[in-house]
Each structure stands twice: as structure tokens, then as C-alpha cells.
Design an enzyme around this catalytic site. Structure first.
Site, PDB file in Angstrom:
ATOM      1  N   ASP A 158     -16.804 -28.619  13.620  1.00 50.76           N
ATOM      2  CA  ASP A 158     -18.215 -28.231  13.455  1.00 50.76           C
ATOM      3  C   ASP A 158     -18.596 -27.091  14.388  1.00 50.76           C
ATOM      4  O   ASP A 158     -19.491 -26.309  14.122  1.00 50.76           O
ATOM      5  CB  ASP A 158     -19.138 -29.440  13.638  1.00 50.76           C
ATOM      6  N   HIS A 159     -17.886 -27.009  15.516  1.00 48.85           N
ATOM      7  CA  HIS A 159     -18.096 -25.959  16.535  1.00 48.85           C
ATOM      8  C   HIS A 159     -17.060 -26.191  17.618  1.00 48.85           C
ATOM      9  O   HIS A 159     -16.357 -27.209  17.594  1.00 48.85           O
ATOM     10  CB  HIS A 159     -19.513 -26.042  17.148  1.00 48.85           C
ATOM     11  N   ASP A 185     -15.093 -33.498  21.206  1.00 43.19           N
ATOM     12  CA  ASP A 185     -16.326 -32.922  21.758  1.00 43.19           C
ATOM     13  C   ASP A 185     -16.700 -33.541  23.100  1.00 43.19           C
ATOM     14  O   ASP A 185     -17.052 -32.823  24.049  1.00 43.19           O
ATOM     15  CB  ASP A 185     -17.461 -33.125  20.740  1.00 43.19           C
ATOM     16  N   THR A 223     -22.575 -36.340  13.466  1.00 42.65           N
ATOM     17  CA  THR A 223     -21.628 -35.864  12.448  1.00 42.65           C
ATOM     18  C   THR A 223     -21.562 -36.782  11.229  1.00 42.65           C
ATOM     19  O   THR A 223     -21.823 -36.321  10.111  1.00 42.65           O
ATOM     20  CB  THR A 223     -20.232 -35.617  13.066  1.00 42.65           C
ATOM     21  N   GLU A 242     -13.952 -38.145  11.244  1.00 41.57           N
ATOM     22  CA  GLU A 242     -14.292 -37.337  12.414  1.00 41.57           C
ATOM     23  C   GLU A 242     -13.495 -37.726  13.655  1.00 41.57           C
ATOM     24  O   GLU A 242     -13.481 -38.898  14.046  1.00 41.57           O
ATOM     25  CB  GLU A 242     -15.787 -37.459  12.748  1.00 41.57           C
ATOM     26  N   SER A 277     -24.119 -30.516  16.772  1.00 36.65           N
ATOM     27  CA  SER A 277     -23.368 -31.238  15.732  1.00 36.65           C
ATOM     28  C   SER A 277     -24.256 -31.681  14.576  1.00 36.65           C
ATOM     29  O   SER A 277     -23.766 -31.864  13.459  1.00 36.65           O
ATOM     30  CB  SER A 277     -22.659 -32.454  16.329  1.00 36.65           C
ATOM     31  N   HIS A 312     -21.561 -26.384  23.993  1.00 39.59           N
ATOM     32  CA  HIS A 312     -20.875 -25.844  22.819  1.00 39.59           C
ATOM     33  C   HIS A 312     -20.772 -24.331  22.930  1.00 39.59           C
ATOM     34  O   HIS A 312     -21.534 -23.718  23.678  1.00 39.59           O
ATOM     35  CB  HIS A 312     -21.657 -26.186  21.545  1.00 39.59           C
ATOM     36  N   ASP A 332     -14.739 -32.741  16.037  1.00 40.11           N
ATOM     37  CA  ASP A 332     -15.971 -32.284  16.684  1.00 40.11           C
ATOM     38  C   ASP A 332     -15.605 -31.532  17.962  1.00 40.11           C
ATOM     39  O   ASP A 332     -14.939 -32.072  18.850  1.00 40.11           O
ATOM     40  CB  ASP A 332     -16.870 -33.492  17.000  1.00 40.11           C
TER      41      ASP A 332
HETATM   42 MG    MG Z   1     -19.717 -35.668  16.226  1.00 32.89          MG
HETATM   43 ZN    ZN Z   2     -21.217 -31.829  21.698  1.00 31.52          ZN
END
Ligand code: MG
Ligand code: ZN
Length: 363
Positions: free
Chosen positions: A299-300, A257, A137, A252, A84, A326, A43
Site C-alpha cells: 500500500d506504501h 509496516d 487495510t 495482508e 493505509s 510512511h 503493508d
Molecule cells: Mg495494514
Molecule cells: Zn503504517
């Protein structure tokens, strides 16, 4: 005697023929299909986070062993910069949705996830995360909710049995709920071994495991959790691989993140390295089994990290963050095993779903 020799030579010709076809089929890798898929989602893991982790790790990561690489576009239905929830929905269900929504199209219609479809087809299924398992996620793979923050409702969706194995944080959403319900009792009735510590998780021999290893999110990798994702992933693979029909597992690296939002480079790198240890175990399993596709993606990106300096000999890197949120940069896709070549070039986050279905031959 002559007849016997003739028969023997015909027999040998057939052997050579069959063998020839076999060798030919073996060389055409696109004919091979995976029985198992292990998908890693870092993430918030953009190209800079991967590069930084490589720099401090003797200039290498396990993903460098992967034969194929590509890029993935991450935008959601309504935003150039995804969150997410929408990203997990795109990856898990193949549908672009609005930021904040889980397992639903933009019109709030529930859409089936790859885990639900796999389950219907007799495959074993699992999600592993270092966040609460109810967080966006993992939730995208098992739940349908218009609001990612409805954690206790999302926890109820785990009672549908979509994931045979789920391991992460979030026990509060199962056993310390506002409605007073104790979902661990329901899970036990369904045949789940419900465990609250890593020790008990490792001891479990059940085919169904609910591992709720922390109240909310798990600890930071820099504060005692480092290596746990590796153990959780090994347990998930060990359990799911008992199903000979195959399995699909999402793992994950949730807190890459969190560290990006925090603009904390050390923590950011530590989380990538922590996930890489789990990737190593999946890679080993794939090499041994020969029928497992492993994908490592994100995811980003989070934080807009730019690496502005460093020293490979000193194993150090310096960087600056452009954001506490993000960003829209494409994320890397590393793939290994049968079907891996399908994830090269530039793909969209909704492509994972359709390619997984095609490769696993499930509808
Ligand atoms: Mg996540
Ligand atoms: Zn985030």
C-alpha cells in the site's frame, strides 16, 4: 467404402481445425481470464524491504518466480504520502480518498469495494491479516467509515457478510465491546463458524469462517507467530475455492509496516519472509488450478529504508531508516497467472479495482 473414407477424412479435418484453433487460443495469453484472484498486500513493503528479505533468504524469494513485475504509485487524495486507510480504499474501491478514511470518497460518500461487487456476482470473498481484521487495510475491503480508528463500528460492517472468510486479530472489537454486544452470536446466526484459535480454524469445514485469533493485533513474527499467515492463507484458499464461480482473497502482511515504524530491520525482514511463505502457497494453488491470478504488492513504503551494506554469503544485510513514518516511494507489483500482464509498467493504486472487475467480468 469410398463414402466412408471421405466422411472419415472430413471428420479428421474438422478435428484438426478445432484443435488448431484451440492451440492458437492457448498461445494468446491475453485471452485468458482468471476465475480467482489472490491479492497480497505487504503493508509498508517497499523495494528495499523486498531486497533485504531476498538477501537473507539465499538470495531469493517466491515472488521471483512471478513472470511479471511493475511499480505502483501510492499517493492519496489529499496527501503525497498516503496512510493505509486511503491506500486500502484506493486498491479495494478504485477511489482516491483522504488519509484516515475507509471505503469512502473524499466527500464521505460510501463507495463499493471489489469484494462487495464480487459477492453480488456470486463469487466467494475473503480477507486475511496479521493485524486486527478491523484495521485499515482489511477494513478497506469490507467497511465504510470516515475514521479508521472506529474499530467497533468497523466490526459491525462485517455483519453485512461481505467477506465469507475473515481471519486475523481483533476479537475484542467483536466480543468485548463498549456497547456490550457480542457480534460472534450474530455471526453464528449468519452461518459463520466463529473460531478463536488456529487449531479450531484448521478444523473448520464451514464455507463461512470468522477467525479471530487474537484480542488486538496478532503477535510479532519474531515472537512466535512466524508461519501462521501461511496456515491462515491455506485455510482461506481451501474454503473459498469450494465456490466454483471463483473467489477473491486479500491477504495482508500487516506487520511489515509495524516493523518499519519501529525501524527494526530484523523484524521488518522477518515479516516479509513470513508473507513470502503464504505467497508460496498461493503460487502453488495458482499453478495447480491454472485459473488464478496472484498479485503481491504494497500500500506504501514504511520507514524510508535504505540498504547500505550486506553480505550474500553471510546472508546478512545492513540498512538505515530515514523516517519512522510512511514514505512516497513507488511500491513493487509482482503478478502471476492469467491477466498478470495487465499489472506491468507503472500503475496507480486505483487501477487494481478496475482491472480486477474487467478480468473477473463483474460489475
Ligand atoms: Mg495494514
Ligand atoms: Zn503504517
Amino acid at each position: 467404402m469410398r463414402k466412408k473414407i471421405l466422411m472419415l477424412s472430413v471428420f479428421l479435418m474438422i478435428i484438426v481445425f478445432i484443435n488448431g484453433v484451440y492451440v492458437y487460443a492457448g498461445e494468446v495469453s491475453s485471452n485468458k481470464r482468471p476465475v480467482n484472484i489472490i491479492l497480497f498486500i505487504g503493508d509498508g513493503m517497499g523495494p528495499a524491504q523486498v531486497s533485504a528479505a531476498i538477501a537473507v533468504n539465499d538470495n531469493t524469494l517466491v515472488v521471483e518466480k512471478f513472470k511479471y513485475a511493475g511499480y505502483c504509485k501510492t499517493s492519496s487524495y489529499d496527501r503525497y504520502v498516503t496512510d493505509s486507510a486511503a491506500a486500502a480504499t484506493a486498491i479495494a474501491c478504485g477511489v482516491k480518498t483522504r488519509n484516515g478514511m475507509i471505503g469512502m470518497g473524499p466527500d464521505s460518500t460510501a463507495v463499493m469495494s471489489i469484494l462487495e461487487i464480487a459477492k453480488k456476482n456470486g463469487l466467494a470473498t475473503g480477507v486475511v491479516s496479521t493485524s486486527a481484521v478491523t484495521h485499515a487495510t482489511p477494513a478497506g475491503f469490507v467497511s465504510h467509515n470516515s475514521g479508521r480508528g472506529n474499530y467497533e463500528d468497523i466490526a459491525l460492517d462485517f455483519l453485512k457478510g461481505t467477506a465469507d472468510v475473515f481471519i486475523g486479530g481483533g476479537s475484542n472489537h467483536f466480543v468485548k465491546r463498549k456497547d456490550g454486544k457480542d457480534l460472534s452470536a450474530d455471526l453464528k446466526k449468519m452461518g459463520y463458524d466463529v473460531v478463536f484459535t488456529l487449531e479450531d480454524l484448521m478444523k473448520s469445514n464451514s464455507m463461512k469462517i470468522a477467525g479471530l485469533l487474537d484480542n488486538e493485533h496478532m503477535a510479532k513474527s519474531t515472537e512466535g507467530r512466524f508461519g501462521m499467515l501461511e496456515a491462515m492463507t491455506m485455510k482461506a484458499i481451501e474454503t473459498l475455492s469450494k465456490n466454483k464461480k471463483g473467489f477473491i482473497l486479500m491477504v495482508e502482511g500487516s506487520q511489515i509496516d509495524f516493523a518499519g515504524h519501529d525501524n527494526n530491520l530484523n523484524w521488518n525482514i522477518s515479516e516479509v519472509l513470513d508473507m513470502d511463505r503464504a505467497v508460496a502457497k498461493a503460487y502453488e494453488f495458482a499453478e495447480k488450478s491454472g485459473n488464478t491470478l496472484v498479485i503481491v504488492t504494497a500500500d506504501h513504503e514504511t520507514g524510508g529504508l535504505a540498504l547500505t551494506g550486506g553480505d550474500l554469503k553471510q546472508k546478512s544485510v545492513s540498512g538505515v531508516y530515514a523516517s519512522t513514518g510512511h514514505t512516497a516511494v513507488m511500491v513493487p507489483v509482482f503478478s502471476h497467472g492469467p491477466g498478470a500482464e495487465k499489472f506491468t509498467g507503472i500503475i496507480d493504486n486505483t487501477d487494481f479495482f478496475s482491472k480486477f472487475k474487467e478480468l473477473l467480468r463483474i460489475k
